[in-house]
Motif scaffolding. Structure first.
Motif, PDB file in Angstrom:
ATOM      1  N   ALA A 111      -2.879 -86.147 -56.201  1.00  0.00           N
ATOM      2  CA  ALA A 111      -3.657 -85.064 -55.592  1.00  0.00           C
ATOM      3  C   ALA A 111      -5.079 -85.526 -55.330  1.00  0.00           C
ATOM      4  O   ALA A 111      -5.575 -86.445 -55.982  1.00  0.00           O
ATOM      5  CB  ALA A 111      -3.672 -83.843 -56.508  1.00  0.00           C
ATOM      6  N   VAL A 112      -5.722 -84.861 -54.386  1.00  0.00           N
ATOM      7  CA  VAL A 112      -7.147 -85.020 -54.123  1.00  0.00           C
ATOM      8  C   VAL A 112      -7.739 -83.626 -54.231  1.00  0.00           C
ATOM      9  O   VAL A 112      -7.249 -82.686 -53.603  1.00  0.00           O
ATOM     10  CB  VAL A 112      -7.413 -85.602 -52.715  1.00  0.00           C
ATOM     11  CG1 VAL A 112      -8.908 -85.710 -52.454  1.00  0.00           C
ATOM     12  CG2 VAL A 112      -6.721 -86.939 -52.546  1.00  0.00           C
ATOM     13  N   ARG A 113      -8.781 -83.483 -55.083  1.00  0.00           N
ATOM     14  CA  ARG A 113      -9.349 -82.153 -55.295  1.00  0.00           C
ATOM     15  C   ARG A 113     -10.856 -82.254 -55.476  1.00  0.00           C
ATOM     16  O   ARG A 113     -11.372 -83.308 -55.828  1.00  0.00           O
ATOM     17  CB  ARG A 113      -8.705 -81.502 -56.511  1.00  0.00           C
ATOM     18  CG  ARG A 113      -8.920 -82.281 -57.781  1.00  0.00           C
ATOM     19  CD  ARG A 113      -8.197 -81.649 -58.942  1.00  0.00           C
ATOM     20  NE  ARG A 113      -8.500 -82.416 -60.139  1.00  0.00           N
ATOM     21  CZ  ARG A 113      -7.700 -82.536 -61.156  1.00  0.00           C
ATOM     22  NH1 ARG A 113      -6.543 -81.928 -61.164  1.00  0.00           N
ATOM     23  NH2 ARG A 113      -8.054 -83.245 -62.211  1.00  0.00           N
ATOM     24  N   PRO A 114     -11.567 -81.128 -55.242  1.00  0.00           N
ATOM     25  CA  PRO A 114     -13.017 -81.148 -55.478  1.00  0.00           C
ATOM     26  C   PRO A 114     -13.283 -81.319 -56.968  1.00  0.00           C
ATOM     27  O   PRO A 114     -12.610 -80.731 -57.796  1.00  0.00           O
ATOM     28  CB  PRO A 114     -13.500 -79.777 -54.997  1.00  0.00           C
ATOM     29  CG  PRO A 114     -12.295 -79.018 -54.581  1.00  0.00           C
ATOM     30  CD  PRO A 114     -11.090 -79.873 -54.720  1.00  0.00           C
ATOM     31  N   GLY A 115     -14.239 -82.177 -57.291  1.00  0.00           N
ATOM     32  CA  GLY A 115     -14.538 -82.461 -58.691  1.00  0.00           C
ATOM     33  C   GLY A 115     -15.342 -81.376 -59.360  1.00  0.00           C
ATOM     34  O   GLY A 115     -16.278 -80.836 -58.788  1.00  0.00           O
ATOM     35  N   GLU A 116     -14.960 -81.047 -60.583  1.00  0.00           N
ATOM     36  CA  GLU A 116     -15.685 -80.035 -61.353  1.00  0.00           C
ATOM     37  C   GLU A 116     -16.983 -80.585 -61.911  1.00  0.00           C
ATOM     38  O   GLU A 116     -17.986 -79.899 -61.984  1.00  0.00           O
ATOM     39  CB  GLU A 116     -14.814 -79.543 -62.516  1.00  0.00           C
ATOM     40  CG  GLU A 116     -13.585 -78.781 -62.066  1.00  0.00           C
ATOM     41  CD  GLU A 116     -12.713 -78.398 -63.249  1.00  0.00           C
ATOM     42  OE1 GLU A 116     -13.190 -78.439 -64.391  1.00  0.00           O
ATOM     43  OE2 GLU A 116     -11.557 -78.049 -63.012  1.00  0.00           O
TER      44      GLU A 116
ATOM     45  N   LEU B  67     -15.146 -85.568 -54.355  1.00  0.00           N
ATOM     46  CA  LEU B  67     -13.696 -85.520 -54.528  1.00  0.00           C
ATOM     47  C   LEU B  67     -13.239 -86.339 -55.729  1.00  0.00           C
ATOM     48  O   LEU B  67     -13.785 -87.397 -56.015  1.00  0.00           O
ATOM     49  CB  LEU B  67     -12.998 -86.030 -53.271  1.00  0.00           C
ATOM     50  CG  LEU B  67     -13.204 -85.184 -52.014  1.00  0.00           C
ATOM     51  CD1 LEU B  67     -12.509 -85.842 -50.835  1.00  0.00           C
ATOM     52  CD2 LEU B  67     -12.681 -83.783 -52.214  1.00  0.00           C
ATOM     53  N   GLU B  68     -12.226 -85.823 -56.429  1.00  0.00           N
ATOM     54  CA  GLU B  68     -11.598 -86.543 -57.530  1.00  0.00           C
ATOM     55  C   GLU B  68     -10.173 -86.870 -57.128  1.00  0.00           C
ATOM     56  O   GLU B  68      -9.506 -86.074 -56.474  1.00  0.00           O
ATOM     57  CB  GLU B  68     -11.567 -85.688 -58.796  1.00  0.00           C
ATOM     58  CG  GLU B  68     -12.914 -85.459 -59.411  1.00  0.00           C
ATOM     59  CD  GLU B  68     -12.836 -84.625 -60.682  1.00  0.00           C
ATOM     60  OE1 GLU B  68     -11.768 -84.048 -60.972  1.00  0.00           O
ATOM     61  OE2 GLU B  68     -13.847 -84.543 -61.379  1.00  0.00           O
TER      62      GLU B  68
ATOM     63  N   LEU C 151      -6.384 -87.686 -58.450  1.00  0.00           N
ATOM     64  CA  LEU C 151      -5.465 -87.596 -59.575  1.00  0.00           C
ATOM     65  C   LEU C 151      -4.375 -88.633 -59.324  1.00  0.00           C
ATOM     66  O   LEU C 151      -3.670 -88.572 -58.317  1.00  0.00           O
ATOM     67  CB  LEU C 151      -4.871 -86.194 -59.678  1.00  0.00           C
ATOM     68  CG  LEU C 151      -3.902 -85.960 -60.826  1.00  0.00           C
ATOM     69  CD1 LEU C 151      -4.597 -86.194 -62.159  1.00  0.00           C
ATOM     70  CD2 LEU C 151      -3.357 -84.541 -60.760  1.00  0.00           C
TER      71      LEU C 151
END
Length: 158
Positions: free
Chosen positions: A17-22, A28-29, A31
């Motif tokens: 996955a590619v998701r916005p980083g917290e 982007l982060e 996974l």
């Protein structure tokens, strides 16, 4: 590929996955499904709590009985810590280390081993917290890690 310390690393992994980083300011982060041989090569055995400010944890470090000036804790777990040393002392790889940690009423003194060094940063392991292969840290260390974790979580919630 990535750079870790002074070395370049290359590995192949499945992108899950590619998701916005917290915690990365929205960057982007990725996974990744990491192959077992790479995951097994990660020496960390426990979550490390970030030390937000040097004043949050007092640290006194000795190498072969001599005080090491300018040591600052960057993160801490029940089995070790990452420190940064700004003093002039040279810490040899086989040095006998002793660490004293204080936060509020909690004080703990531990034997330590230098595991890795990246310029001024040093990864330190607390060998005495493992008894017969089981984690058995002193109560003072439990209190310090719990308190720092609560402080870190409060900061994240703001």
């Amino acid at each position: 590929s990535c750079r870790f310390g002074q070395r370049n690393r290359v590995f192949i992994a499945t992108l899950l996955a590619v998701r916005p980083g917290e915690m990365s300011g929205g960057a982007l982060e990725l996974l990744l499904k990491i192959p077992g041989e790479i995951a097994a090569g990660d020496p960390r055995m426990a979550f490390r709590v970030p030390i937000l400010k040097p004043a949050d944890l007092e640290i006194a470090l000795q190498a072969d009985g001599a005080p090491v000036e300018g040591a600052v804790a960057l993160n801490l777990s029940l089995i070790g810590m990452l420190i940064e040393v700004w003093g002039e002392a040279e810490i040899l790889a086989d040095a006998k280390l002793k660490v004293s940690l204080r936060r509020g009423k909690d004080l703990v003194r531990l034997h330590a081993e230098l595991r890795r060094r990246y310029e001024r940063r040093m990864a330190i392991f607390f060998p005495d917290v493992l008894k017969d292969g089981n984690l058995d840290p002193p109560q003072g260390l439990h209190g310090i890690v719990r308190d720092l974790e609560a402080l870190w979580l409060r900061q994240r919630a703001r």
